[in-house]
Motif scaffolding. Structure first.
Motif, PDB file in Angstrom:
ATOM      1  N   GLY A 155       1.997 -37.589  -2.719  1.00 53.53           N
ATOM      2  CA  GLY A 155       2.684 -36.445  -3.310  1.00 53.53           C
ATOM      3  C   GLY A 155       1.911 -35.791  -4.429  1.00 53.53           C
ATOM      4  N   ARG A 156       0.851 -36.442  -4.906  1.00 52.21           N
ATOM      5  CA  ARG A 156       0.075 -35.906  -6.023  1.00 52.21           C
ATOM      6  C   ARG A 156      -0.805 -34.752  -5.543  1.00 52.21           C
ATOM      7  N   ALA A 157      -0.724 -33.655  -6.250  1.00 48.51           N
ATOM      8  CA  ALA A 157      -1.509 -32.476  -5.860  1.00 48.51           C
ATOM      9  C   ALA A 157      -2.974 -32.683  -6.226  1.00 48.51           C
ATOM     10  N   THR A 158      -3.856 -32.380  -5.294  1.00 46.86           N
ATOM     11  CA  THR A 158      -5.298 -32.482  -5.560  1.00 46.86           C
ATOM     12  C   THR A 158      -5.727 -31.281  -6.392  1.00 46.86           C
ATOM     13  N   ALA A 159      -6.680 -31.505  -7.288  1.00 47.76           N
ATOM     14  CA  ALA A 159      -7.178 -30.419  -8.144  1.00 47.76           C
ATOM     15  C   ALA A 159      -7.784 -29.302  -7.288  1.00 47.76           C
ATOM     16  N   ASP A 160      -7.733 -28.055  -7.807  1.00 44.21           N
ATOM     17  CA  ASP A 160      -8.224 -26.874  -7.070  1.00 44.21           C
ATOM     18  C   ASP A 160      -9.705 -26.987  -6.719  1.00 44.21           C
ATOM     19  N   TRP A 161     -10.464 -27.655  -7.581  1.00 46.37           N
ATOM     20  CA  TRP A 161     -11.916 -27.706  -7.392  1.00 46.37           C
ATOM     21  C   TRP A 161     -12.354 -28.817  -6.436  1.00 46.37           C
ATOM     22  N   LEU A 162     -11.368 -29.528  -5.868  1.00 51.14           N
ATOM     23  CA  LEU A 162     -11.677 -30.591  -4.906  1.00 51.14           C
ATOM     24  C   LEU A 162     -11.045 -30.283  -3.563  1.00 51.14           C
ATOM     25  N   ASP A 163     -11.663 -30.770  -2.508  1.00 52.61           N
ATOM     26  CA  ASP A 163     -11.124 -30.620  -1.165  1.00 52.61           C
ATOM     27  C   ASP A 163     -10.939 -32.022  -0.611  1.00 52.61           C
ATOM     28  N   CYS A 164      -9.709 -32.388  -0.234  1.00 53.38           N
ATOM     29  CA  CYS A 164      -9.423 -33.766   0.168  1.00 53.38           C
ATOM     30  C   CYS A 164      -8.906 -33.846   1.603  1.00 53.38           C
ATOM     31  N   ASP A 165      -9.375 -34.867   2.317  1.00 55.54           N
ATOM     32  CA  ASP A 165      -8.870 -35.166   3.659  1.00 55.54           C
ATOM     33  C   ASP A 165      -8.357 -36.609   3.640  1.00 55.54           C
ATOM     34  N   PRO A 166      -7.041 -36.803   3.371  1.00 56.43           N
ATOM     35  CA  PRO A 166      -6.513 -38.167   3.209  1.00 56.43           C
ATOM     36  C   PRO A 166      -6.601 -39.013   4.476  1.00 56.43           C
ATOM     37  N   GLU A 167      -6.576 -38.366   5.645  1.00 55.96           N
ATOM     38  CA  GLU A 167      -6.633 -39.146   6.892  1.00 55.96           C
ATOM     39  C   GLU A 167      -8.014 -39.763   7.098  1.00 55.96           C
ATOM     40  N   LYS A 168      -9.056 -39.000   6.770  1.00 59.07           N
ATOM     41  CA  LYS A 168     -10.423 -39.517   6.915  1.00 59.07           C
ATOM     42  C   LYS A 168     -10.901 -40.221   5.645  1.00 59.07           C
ATOM     43  N   LEU A 169     -10.068 -40.174   4.582  1.00 53.76           N
ATOM     44  CA  LEU A 169     -10.418 -40.753   3.276  1.00 53.76           C
ATOM     45  C   LEU A 169     -11.731 -40.187   2.744  1.00 53.76           C
ATOM     46  N   THR A 170     -11.855 -38.868   2.811  1.00 50.14           N
ATOM     47  CA  THR A 170     -13.037 -38.198   2.258  1.00 50.14           C
ATOM     48  C   THR A 170     -12.601 -37.055   1.341  1.00 50.14           C
ATOM     49  N   GLY A 171     -13.465 -36.716   0.438  1.00 52.74           N
ATOM     50  CA  GLY A 171     -13.205 -35.600  -0.465  1.00 52.74           C
ATOM     51  C   GLY A 171     -14.504 -34.905  -0.807  1.00 52.74           C
ATOM     52  N   THR A 172     -14.425 -33.604  -1.041  1.00 51.27           N
ATOM     53  CA  THR A 172     -15.623 -32.825  -1.375  1.00 51.27           C
ATOM     54  C   THR A 172     -15.413 -32.108  -2.697  1.00 51.27           C
ATOM     55  N   VAL A 173     -16.462 -32.089  -3.511  1.00 50.65           N
ATOM     56  CA  VAL A 173     -16.432 -31.330  -4.763  1.00 50.65           C
ATOM     57  C   VAL A 173     -16.818 -29.905  -4.408  1.00 50.65           C
ATOM     58  N   LYS A 174     -15.829 -29.000  -4.380  1.00 54.46           N
ATOM     59  CA  LYS A 174     -16.123 -27.607  -4.007  1.00 54.46           C
ATOM     60  C   LYS A 174     -16.991 -26.939  -5.073  1.00 54.46           C
ATOM     61  N   ASN A 175     -16.618 -27.131  -6.319  1.00 50.40           N
ATOM     62  CA  ASN A 175     -17.399 -26.619  -7.442  1.00 50.40           C
ATOM     63  C   ASN A 175     -16.978 -27.400  -8.688  1.00 50.40           C
ATOM     64  N   LEU A 176     -17.794 -27.374  -9.716  1.00 54.92           N
ATOM     65  CA  LEU A 176     -17.455 -28.088 -10.939  1.00 54.92           C
ATOM     66  C   LEU A 176     -16.272 -27.380 -11.609  1.00 54.92           C
ATOM     67  N   PRO A 177     -15.365 -28.152 -12.221  1.00 52.95           N
ATOM     68  CA  PRO A 177     -14.159 -27.532 -12.786  1.00 52.95           C
ATOM     69  C   PRO A 177     -14.432 -26.703 -14.034  1.00 52.95           C
ATOM     70  N   THR A 178     -13.661 -25.642 -14.200  1.00 52.96           N
ATOM     71  CA  THR A 178     -13.697 -24.884 -15.459  1.00 52.96           C
ATOM     72  C   THR A 178     -12.640 -25.507 -16.365  1.00 52.96           C
ATOM     73  N   ARG A 179     -12.654 -25.149 -17.626  1.00 47.86           N
ATOM     74  CA  ARG A 179     -11.697 -25.749 -18.575  1.00 47.86           C
ATOM     75  C   ARG A 179     -10.249 -25.445 -18.179  1.00 47.86           C
ATOM     76  N   GLU A 180     -10.010 -24.272 -17.598  1.00 45.00           N
ATOM     77  CA  GLU A 180      -8.643 -23.889 -17.199  1.00 45.00           C
ATOM     78  C   GLU A 180      -8.118 -24.790 -16.075  1.00 45.00           C
ATOM     79  N   GLN A 181      -9.026 -25.359 -15.269  1.00 52.85           N
ATOM     80  CA  GLN A 181      -8.618 -26.204 -14.146  1.00 52.85           C
ATOM     81  C   GLN A 181      -8.388 -27.659 -14.556  1.00 52.85           C
ATOM     82  N   ILE A 182      -8.708 -27.989 -15.802  1.00 59.98           N
ATOM     83  CA  ILE A 182      -8.553 -29.366 -16.280  1.00 59.98           C
ATOM     84  C   ILE A 182      -7.253 -29.465 -17.072  1.00 59.98           C
ATOM     85  N   ASP A 183      -6.302 -30.261 -16.552  1.00 57.40           N
ATOM     86  CA  ASP A 183      -4.961 -30.314 -17.149  1.00 57.40           C
ATOM     87  C   ASP A 183      -4.786 -31.482 -18.132  1.00 57.40           C
ATOM     88  N   VAL A 184      -5.835 -31.819 -18.854  1.00 59.32           N
ATOM     89  CA  VAL A 184      -5.786 -32.944 -19.784  1.00 59.32           C
ATOM     90  C   VAL A 184      -5.397 -32.438 -21.172  1.00 59.32           C
TER      91      VAL A 184
END
Length: 197
Positions: A155-184
């Motif tokens: 149920g956890r939303a993946t960050a905008d700058w990542l692309d995730c495929d939970p069935e294949k257990l793979t993820g891709t870094v689409k681009n490095l995050p900007t400060r606005e995309q970091i919710d810390v």
């Protein structure tokens, strides 16, 4: 190797932050703060630095090294620092939903459960770049542990700058995050002020 074994809820309470950022759903009990104690400017700066170090599981020396690198890079030092911390392998594993908590993500990386671009990497602080592919090792994909983790984190939303495929257990870094995309919840400008004294 030094490891921070501070209880998560206790540390979150002392830093005044929500344990959700660590991947923990429990709520820490709120104790009434002593309203007469006023925190100094240095105290506020130190607290922000401690928050960032605690969230990303980084000790003082590596954190200072991140700051030095961020200071040399083009752009705002604070934004560069947060981008570097966010692009660590253990953090990306957590963001992709392949671990329940940040500490578990670090442990899984330590135990050689992941490959980056087809090569096994067991360094939690490994910095990822745009286009890097993070994948659970082929032999480990059928482990019950990952099925349990995906059940919890689905149920956890993946960050905008990542692309995730939970069935294949793979993820891709689409681009490095900007400060606005970091919710810390960290004010990185206070960290910059602290280190630039």
């Amino acid at each position: 190797m030094a490891v921070d074994k501070t209880p998560i809820l206790k540390r979150c309470r002392s830093l005044g932050m929500d344990p959700v950022y660590m991947g923990v759903d429990k709520k820490s009990k709120r104790h009434p703060q002593n309203s007469r104690r006023k925190i100094s400017e240095y105290g506020l700066q130190l607290r922000e630095k401690q928050k960032a170090k605690f969230i990303y599981g980084v000790l003082e020396k590596p954190f200072r090294n991140y700051y030095k690198k961020a200071d040399i890079m083009k752009g705002q030092t604070g934004d560069n620092l947060m981008t570097m911390l966010e692009s660590r392998l253990d953090n990306v594993v957590f963001r992709l939903g392949f671990a329940r908590t940040r500490r578990e993500a670090r442990q899984l990386v330590d135990h050689k459960m992941f490959t980056v671009n087809g090569k096994k990497v067991n360094i939690p602080s490994y910095l990822l770049k745009a286009g890097d592919v993070v994948e659970v090792c082929e032999k480990k994909k059928n482990l019950q542990r990952f099925k349990d983790i995906l059940e919890v984190t689905n149920g956890r939303a993946t960050a905008d700058w990542l692309d995730c495929d939970p069935e294949k257990l793979t993820g891709t870094v689409k681009n490095l995050p900007t400060r606005e995309q970091i919710d810390v919840p960290v004010n990185e400008m206070l960290i910059v002020e602290l280190y630039s004294k």
